[in-house]
Write an enzyme that holds these catalytic residues in place. Structure first.
Site, short mmCIF file in Angstrom:
data_model
loop_
_atom_site.label_atom_id
_atom_site.label_comp_id
_atom_site.label_asym_id
_atom_site.label_seq_id
_atom_site.Cartn_x
_atom_site.Cartn_y
_atom_site.Cartn_z
N ASP A 129 -10.76 21.68 24.76
CA ASP A 129 -9.77 22.58 24.69
C ASP A 129 -9.86 23.89 25.34
O ASP A 129 -10.83 24.79 25.03
CB ASP A 129 -9.23 22.96 23.07
CG ASP A 129 -7.92 23.71 23.00
OD1 ASP A 129 -6.87 23.23 23.53
OD2 ASP A 129 -8.02 24.79 22.64
N GLU B 107 -9.64 20.84 29.30
CA GLU B 107 -8.44 21.67 29.84
C GLU B 107 -8.73 22.91 30.31
O GLU B 107 -9.34 23.58 29.67
CB GLU B 107 -7.70 21.51 28.48
CG GLU B 107 -6.35 22.32 28.61
CD GLU B 107 -5.53 22.98 27.48
OE1 GLU B 107 -4.31 23.04 27.52
OE2 GLU B 107 -6.37 23.22 26.56
#
Length: 577
Positions: A245, A282
């Site tokens: 993330d 990401e």
């Protein structure tokens, strides 16, 4: 005899509590405390008492939290007999079809075992990987999972660690790989006791809170904490990789970036296990160094999410232009993005008010290292009311978006329910047990979107259980009318992607694109195959022809062109090819 240990350089005294009995611990020079205790049950509850505070705190590396993140930890180890995937060879994510899902809203039950009941559906759809939104332990009963505080433990309401073992084993039995969304850039606000043990936090911050200490003094053990957690998902739980993330929030000023270190250790683990392991980043940076191999000066990530592709497709099809969609929307922009991987590549971003990104070397980096998608949990859930494109667009427009993504050279990702045009929103929901935190979360959400022009009264309260329940998929839609037709189209597009060799070509240099801005059509030429899309509400004539392999609505072919109905696509075997 069971050995317990904890890294706690801050307190002057640490005691171990095992099933209510206190045991002294001995500190070593590196800040680790140790104790050996005889006669400990395999599922004993334990924790640590720091200095003179009588509160028993959970283990920062807790393997299980049966009563939640504020309570004692429990010893747990995977049962070797629970695994039946010894012959699982693994698979590469490059060029695959990945299916992102949230365990709590994917089914009415919201558990790992309930996901197992849907795996045959995913196999039939053509999925290669299941990507689980965070399953680490977090405060409350339900939430997105990005506010985890005990990264090594598995969220109990989903089924705990044993449930995750069953799910991953069942996936491998069906030929599905499993990716786990891991959050290492911040800690959640509820149950975050790590700073009491040691310097887990840095002096910096990011949009979600204080940053993790990966480059300040005493960072080595914090880095090890992250690396060991990442490897644990792949080693102990047999996951096939991780989605990392918001890696742009991992501020690392050391000579060896933590992502490079993780990539090296992941490759070593893959060699040890004899199967491929993948790391998907990401990132908001549009920096190709992320997916450049380490031996060429990159960080060695397997792939990364590519929001530019999402923005270019969504803005062109939907007409939305607000916020970060401001630089997108034309077919020229769409063609440029599909052709180059990034749209912002050292170019001015009006949303950021500065230059952004750098060019991708498309001759060296294959398109399969970028993930293309029509939506993600972020692109739905971070809208004020969590509305999906299916709640605002016609089915033909949804089909066009699917054709552009699945017909592209990129690795494909779907978000749960998009394949049938689910009408369930995916809203931001939480269940913080602390009243002050609950109130702050709800008020902050409303304030954030009010600043961007939304009516605050329209923003759902994330703490309202109804917000969570509204976000659950309605599986009764799957076989209804246009929903069923869209699902069949997704299934056929994925099958065609596998059966047509030209659609497996990963090199962007072989992709050719024609478009007409005025008439709103675009054609992706993939060798002998053309994916023609009409984004217009009117019928258009597109100068490409051949035999129809797959279409939405009924295109009319002549010798040199195809007449396409409004909001439709056609995949063609080109004439003379």
């Amino acid at each position: 005899m069971v050995e317990f240990s904890v890294w706690a350089p801050k307190p002057q005294r640490v005691q171990l509590d095992v099933d209510g009995t206190r045991h002294p611990m001995t500190r070593s020079d590196d800040g680790w405390w140790h104790a050996e205790v005889p006669g400990v049950r395999p599922d004993a509850r334990y924790g640590f008492v720091l200095d003179d505070d009588p509160t028993v705190l959970p283990d920062p590396r807790s393997p299980r939290q049966p009563e939640g993140v504020h309570e004692r930890s429990q010893l747990w180890a995977p049962d070797p007999n629970a695994w039946t995937d010894a012959d699982w060879p693994g698979r590469s994510i490059e060029g695959a079809v990945i299916y992102e899902l949230h365990v709590g809203t994917f089914t009415p039950e919201g558990t790992f075992d309930a996901v197992i009941d849907k795996l045959d559906y995913l196999v039939d759809l053509g999925v290669d990987f299941v990507e689980l939104m965070p399953v680490n332990a977090f405060g409350g009963t339900h939430g997105w999972g990005y506010d985890g505080v005990l990264w090594y433990a598995v969220h109990e309401p989903y089924g705990g660690p044993d449930g995750l073992v069953r799910l991953i084993d069942a996936c491998h039995h069906r030929g599905l790989g499993v990716l786990i969304d891991a959050v290492f850039n911040h800690l959640g606000p509820s149950g975050n006791y790590l700073p009491r043990f040691g310097p887990y936090l840095s002096t910096g911050s990011n949009p979600w809170g204080e940053s993790i200490n990966i480059a300040d003094a005493h960072a080595d053990e914090v880095r090890r904490y992250i690396l060991d957690c990442a490897l644990r998902w792949m080693r102990d739980f047999h996951a096939d990789g991780l989605r990392l993330d918001a890696v742009h929030a991992l501020v690392d000023t050391t000579a060896v970036h933590i992502l490079e270190e993780l990539a090296a250790e992941t490759d070593a683990l893959a060699a040890e296990l004899g199967r491929p392991l993948s790391l998907i980043a990401e990132s908001d940076l549009n920096d190709p160094r992320l997916i450049t191999p380490r031996d060429r000066g990159g960080l060695g990530m397997t792939a990364q999410w590519d929001d530019d592709i999402h923005h270019a497709i969504h803005a062109a099809v939907s007409g939305e232009r607000q916020g970060y969609y401001g630089d997108f929307g034309t077919l020229e922009t769409l063609a440029q993005t599909l052709k180059n991987g990034y749209f912002h590549a050292g170019t001015y971003s009006s949303f950021r008010g500065r230059r952004h990104g750098r060019p991708l070397d498309t001759a060296e980096i294959p398109a399969t290292r970028l993930l293309a998608y029509t939506l993600t949990h972020d692109q739905v859930g971070n809208r004020a009311v969590g509305d999906r494109p299916s709640q605002n667009l016609e089915f033909g427009q949804l089909a066009v978006k699917a054709a552009l993504v699945i017909g592209s050279p990129y690795t494909v990702m779907l978000f749960m329910g998009e394949e049938w045009g689910s009408t369930s929103p995916f809203q931001f929901f939480s269940s913080h047990p602390e009243p002050e935190l609950a109130r702050a979360t709800a008020e902050g959400r409303k304030r954030e979107f009010a600043e961007h022009g939304w009516d605050a009264d329209e923003v759902p309260d994330p703490q309202d259980p109804a917000t969570f329940l509204r976000s659950k998929l309605d599986w009764a839609e799957v076989d209804r009318g246009q929903h069923a037709r869209l699902r069949a189209t997704y299934q056929a597009l994925i099958a065609l992607r596998r059966s047509e060799p030209d659609l497996a070509d990963p090199w962007l240099g072989h992709l050719h694109i024609d478009y007409d801005e005025q008439q709103q059509w675009i054609v992706l030429h993939r060798g002998t195959v053309a994916i023609a899309c009409n984004l217009s509400p009117e019928t258009v004539r597109v100068p490409v022809s051949g035999s129809v392999l797959l279409a939405w609505d009924s295109p009319q072919l002549d010798r040199n062109s195809v007449v396409m109905p409004r909001y439709s696509f056609a995949v063609l075997r080109k004439s003379g090819e």
